[in-house]
Design an enzyme around this catalytic site. Structure first.
Site, PDB file in Angstrom:
ATOM      1  N   ASP A 218       0.797  -1.222   0.000  1.00 53.67           N
ATOM      2  CA  ASP A 218       0.000   0.000   0.000  1.00 53.67           C
ATOM      3  C   ASP A 218       0.829   1.271   0.000  1.00 53.67           C
ATOM      4  O   ASP A 218       0.629   2.166   0.820  1.00 53.67           O
ATOM      5  CB  ASP A 218      -0.968  -0.012   1.182  1.00 53.67           C
ATOM      6  CG  ASP A 218      -1.963  -1.146   1.096  1.00 53.67           C
ATOM      7  OD1 ASP A 218      -2.424  -1.591   2.146  1.00 53.67           O
ATOM      8  OD2 ASP A 218      -2.258  -1.584  -0.018  1.00 53.67           O
ATOM      9  N   THR A 219       1.792   1.378  -0.894  1.00 51.77           N
ATOM     10  CA  THR A 219       2.528   2.617  -1.125  1.00 51.77           C
ATOM     11  C   THR A 219       1.524   3.695  -1.540  1.00 51.77           C
ATOM     12  O   THR A 219       0.541   3.393  -2.200  1.00 51.77           O
ATOM     13  CB  THR A 219       3.559   2.406  -2.246  1.00 51.77           C
ATOM     14  OG1 THR A 219       4.487   1.425  -1.839  1.00 51.77           O
ATOM     15  CG2 THR A 219       4.291   3.702  -2.569  1.00 51.77           C
TER      16      THR A 219
END
Length: 424
Positions: free
Chosen positions: A238-239
């Protein structure tokens, strides 16, 4: 799943379709917004923002939280644009909001590494100046993007004493010390960890210990494969990132990440690498379009393909939608640099824009056509977008069609927006 909308604020999803769709001409008509602009005498302030909360897996149970943080990030950027900020300032503001959320893998709540510590990566690029700033494996700083942005700003001031070149990319302890010396507040790593990230660390640690026991007597190749699969599991990618254009036509992009879960200490992912995590470049004689890109996914895959810069270059083609499709397929999924990978995991958000070349009747009206797209090979990707003319942001969780294999197929969606303003 390929889609392209030609209306402001409308997103069209065409599942399981490979038909090309041409965006409507930016110059065929000028809506009643033109009269509204005349009446309100808007100054040259505003723009458009597209953000992402990561390419990975977004559970339905947390969908509301992911969408909410994307809305807040869009609003933060638009507020800065309305106040007259340039694109690079607005994109940094959006990233701070994304980093502060405990639901994203950036800043607060980031994944823990093998040692149970948080090390973050971030970068930012200004399309107007082409300057870039980045930090890698930095600890003890709540908002890594602020350090990256400060590096970018300091570099634009010119050489240091004795003719030294100012840094644009710092890592580890050196990055932390530089940030503190430039007034960026510290935050102990233990305060940056959340209940969710701590529980995920404990769960992953138990899985690794069990896998090591099961792997006893097996060869090292299998152990390395097991470790890689564990790190690249769902929910670990989840950058966050954002791309922005202001009404002067400047673009900027930024990205921030806590990295893969259970990564080795000192590992630096794509979020900090030049041309891999983000890219922004204003139009020039060689390039008719301004472009901005932010990526997410497995950092090693994105580094080896330099996906951000590849997608930016592709956006100079006439058909943005088809260009991104081909770039994701040829430069990423089928890249010779990733030939040994079973699953190629990543996602991008892309923005490109140009001045409307057919002038409206009133010469003090300026218009910019903005095309925005997102594409991913992961199970899902959460995005949000908003223009300065919108009352609120729109959000969407894009998902691969049922039955498709993540890392072997992709989804593309997007839209088109026209920005107009009155120059007094």
């Amino acid at each position: 799943m390929i889609g392209l909308s030609s209306n402001v604020g409308v997103m069209e999803s065409l599942k399981n379709s490979a038909e090309e769709q041409q965006p409507s001409s930016p110059l065929n008509s000028w809506s009643k917004n033109q009269d509204s602009c005349r009446n309100h005498k808007q100054k040259l302030a505003g723009g458009f923002v597209l953000v992402h909360a990561g390419a990975g897996y977004h559970s339905e149970s947390k969908a509301k939280e992911y969408k909410h943080v994307c809305k807040r990030a869009c609003q933060r950027a638009v507020d800065r644009l309305k106040a007259g900020a340039l694109a690079v300032e607005a994109v940094a503001a959006a990233l701070v909001e994304l980093e502060d959320s405990p639901f994203t893998n950036a800043g607060m709540g980031s994944n823990l590494n093998l040692s149970g510590e948080i090390e973050c990566d971030a970068s930012i690029m200004d399309g107007k100046t082409l300057h870039y700033g980045a930090v890698g494996a930095i600890s003890g700083i709540k908002n890594p993007v602020l350090v990256a942005n400060r590096l970018l700003n300091e570099a634009q001031k010119g050489k240091l004493s004795a003719g030294r070149i100012p840094p644009c990319f710092l890592v580890g302890r050196g990055a932390h010390d530089w940030a503190v010396s430039h007034g960026i507040p510290q935050c102990p790593s233990e305060k940056m960890a959340t209940k969710f990230s701590l529980s995920a660390y404990k769960r992953n640690k138990r899985k690794m210990e069990l896998a090591e026991k099961m792997d006893q007597g097996h060869n090292q190749t299998k152990k390395r494969r097991q470790s890689c699969e564990n790190e690249n599991g769902p929910g670990c990618l989840d950058t966050v990132g954002a791309v922005v254009v202001d009404l002067e036509g400047n673009v900027a992009a930024a990205v921030s990440s806590g990295g893969l879960a259970m990564k080795h200490p000192g590992r630096v992912g794509q979020a900090a690498h030049y041309g891999c995590g983000c890219w922004a470049e204003n139009a020039c004689n060689m390039n008719p379009y301004s472009t901005a890109v932010s990526t997410s996914g497995c950092g090693e895959h994105l580094i080896r393909t330099m996906l951000a810069r590849e997608c930016s270059a592709a956006m100079q083609s006439e058909d943005a939608h088809q260009a991104l499709l081909e770039a994701m397929q040829n430069k990423f999924i089928s890249s010779p640099f990733l030939a040994s990978e079973d699953r190629v995991l990543g996602g991008v958000i892309v923005l490109r824009c140009c001045r409307c070349v057919e002038a409206p009747p009133s010469q003090n009206i300026q218009g910019i056509l903005v095309e925005f797209l997102w594409s991913h090979t992961t199970e899902s990707m959460c995005v949000g977008y908003m223009s300065a003319q919108d009352s609120k942001a729109k959000t969407h969780i894009s998902r691969l069609p049922p039955g498709t294999v993540p890392g072997q197929c992709l989804a593309i969606e997007g839209g088109v927006c026209r920005l107009m303003s009155v120059v007094e």
